[in-house]
Design an enzyme around this catalytic site. Structure first.
Site, PDB file in Angstrom:
ATOM      1  CG  ASP A  19     122.478  21.691  37.976  1.00 35.79           C
ATOM      2  OD1 ASP A  19     121.798  20.667  37.831  1.00 35.79           O
ATOM      3  OD2 ASP A  19     122.837  22.109  39.098  1.00 35.79           O
ATOM      4  CD  GLU A  21     122.363  21.990  42.974  1.00 35.82           C
ATOM      5  OE1 GLU A  21     121.700  21.446  43.885  1.00 35.82           O
ATOM      6  OE2 GLU A  21     122.889  21.360  42.044  1.00 35.82           O
ATOM      7  CG  HIS A 166     124.666  17.267  44.811  1.00 39.82           C
ATOM      8  ND1 HIS A 166     123.953  16.694  43.777  1.00 39.82           N
ATOM      9  CD2 HIS A 166     125.099  16.226  45.583  1.00 39.82           C
ATOM     10  CE1 HIS A 166     123.939  15.383  43.928  1.00 39.82           C
ATOM     11  NE2 HIS A 166     124.627  15.073  45.003  1.00 39.82           N
ATOM     12  CG  ASP A 171     126.153  19.235  39.971  1.00 40.37           C
ATOM     13  OD1 ASP A 171     127.241  18.884  40.481  1.00 40.37           O
ATOM     14  OD2 ASP A 171     125.065  19.175  40.581  1.00 40.37           O
TER      15      ASP A 171
END
Length: 500
Positions: A19, A21, A166, A171
């Site tokens: 993931d 960000e 987040h 996540d």
């Protein structure tokens, strides 16, 4: 700043759940900047965590971290001041991802493109996956929308897993837990169908297969409106841009492939087949939720190379068109459209581009999948509507539960302005991608010159297909039945673009 455990193994058999960000763009054309990368390598047989890695990333321009960005993920400018740049961690990220199966929530639409952009920004070739599992599209298909909009936060709330932070590594771990919970629920439902009837646990607002099937078999509305965009934009609505498969009974493998048969003597929690099943063809390369989930498989590309009879639209004898299933080398069959029992192409002169090059969908490696829409003349509609009717009639007797979609798009308010979507397939050789469609420029004098593109670059191709452009197209028709949708797709074998 970075956390990691152990070293990466050399056999590349692990699944890389990851993931990212990012900053949130605050104006048109600004783009994203990576702020954090997190990944977990898991064993495909047990889903046990083997290694993990996470780090904050200092963007080249920290001023991109706006108040809006901080509200989304909590990452401030101060937090990344001492963090490494992406070029500092690029080797590690490449080693984690390259040659492995990639997995994550909405990664096809967001995380994969961000990784490719980050490597492009530092002048390096990006890592390439062995296959891709996007849990957003796959869970929506297999689990239904019983958790509402199927965002990670909604799924976490549905299973009472806590609040989504987040942050990348958190996540990823939440994504793994959600997959385990979903697999268990599906396993129980499939094991005791009488005790747990279909949809008995589905929320009243869920959109499930049986409810979709209750609608008309013909559906020409654009499905993109309900497709979530990036993991960042899904939290900020005001910034959101506006095949013949047999489903197996394996509750986990069913997330990965809908085109492979899973034998009943398979241990339902043995993940050893996952490595074999997650590949370009079984995933049809793009499982994102889109209007026409088209696979640019070797089968489609070989069809483009087939020597066919080239027909002018007025030469098509509609009663001589036939739809039939032909045997598939891997078993089963595929629907094929024939004219007088032979393959055919359509020569369509003077088509007018209505909507230019679309790059909103991506393949398994994050490359844009290209298409554009043209106005459909009455003669083209005559042929396509006939093919559509024949193929749909044959399809309805196949037992498939997919929704049939018209090849000619006619919206209620614009029935007199039919349109069709033309796909430009892509050939990939290793890390090199190129257009499979031959393209030429035609001058007003009638002279033609072949267009040669040095690389796969949609921005370079886009000006050639601006709205209002006229072109001659040599098209072949391919059929699909995938991700609960079926229909005819139009593929460009050759385009002659008018330069007048």
């Amino acid at each position: 700043m970075a956390t990691t455990t152990a070293t990466m193994s050399g056999d590349r058999s692990e699944i890389a759940f990851f993931d990212v960000e990012t900053t949130v763009p605050t104006r048109t054309g600004q783009g994203f900047a990576l702020l954090e990368f997190g990944a977990i390598l898991v064993c495909p047989k047990t889903l046990v965590e083997l290694h993990n890695y996470s780090t904050l990333i200092c963007p080249s321009n920290p001023s991109l971290i706006s108040t809006l960005s901080v509200r989304c993920n909590g990452i401030t400018r101060e937090a990344v001041t001492t963090a490494p740049s992406f070029s500092d961690i690029a080797d590690t990220v490449f080693d984690i991802l390259h040659g492995r199966i990639w997995a994550g929530h909405n990664i096809l639409r967001f995380d994969c493109p961000r990784i490719r952009e980050a490597f492009a920004d530092i002048g390096r070739s990006p890592p390439e996956p062995k296959g891709t599992i996007d849990s957003l599209a796959l869970l929506t298909q297999k689990f239904g929308r019983r958790a509402g909009d199927m965002k990670m936060a909604s799924l976490a709330t549905y299973f009472k897993l806590g609040k989504q932070t987040h942050r990348s590594l958190d996540d990823v771990r939440m994504n793994l837990e959600v997959l385990k919970y979903c697999a268990t629920v599906l396993f129980l439902e499939s094991s005791l169908p009488e005790t747990f009837p279909e949809n008995s646990w589905v929320s009243p607002n869920a959109i499930t297969r049986s409810r979709r099937a209750s609608k008309s078999m013909i559906d020409t509305t654009d499905s993109n409106g309900n497709t979530p965009s990036s993991s960042e934009l899904e939290r900020i609505p005001e910034l959101t841009p506006g095949n013949n498969g047999m489903e197996g009974n394996h509750p986990i493998l069913s997330f990965v492939t809908s085109s492979s048969v899973v034998h009943r003597n398979t241990d339902p929690f043995d993940m050893s087949l996952l490595r074999d099943e997650v590949n370009t063809e079984s995933l049809e390369r793009d499982v994102s939720m889109e209007e026409n989930p088209v696979s640019e498989s070797s089968e489609m590309l070989s069809a483009a190379a087939t020597v066919s009879e080239i027909l002018q639209l007025e030469e098509v004898d509609v009663p001589s068109i036939k739809a039939s299933y032909v045997p598939h080398p891997r078993g089963g069959g595929k629907m094929k459209l024939l004219h007088k029992n032979g393959d055919f192409e359509l020569h369509c002169p003077c088509l007018k581009v209505r909507f230019g090059l679309s790059t909103k969908f991506v393949d398994h490696a994050g490359r844009p999948r290209l298409s554009f829409m043209v106005d459909a003349s009455p003669s083209l509609c005559r042929v396509l509507d006939a093919c559509d009717k024949l193929a749909m009639n044959l399809f309805q007797g196949s037992g498939s539960e997919s929704n049939w979609r018209h090849v000619v798009v006619r919206h209620d308010k614009y029935t007199n302005y039919p349109k069709v979507r033309i796909n430009i397939p892509t050939l990939v050789d290793g890390n090199v991608a190129q257009y499979a469609t031959e393209m030429y420029q035609k001058e007003g004098s009638g002279t033609m010159q072949k267009l040669v593109f040095s690389k796969f670059d949609p921005e370079e191709l886009e000006p050639w297909l601006n709205p209002g452009t006229f072109l001659d197209a040599y098209l072949f028709l391919d059929t699909y039945d995938y991700q609960n949708r079926a229909g005819i797709r139009i593929v460009a074998k050759k385009l002659v673009i008018h330069n007048e």
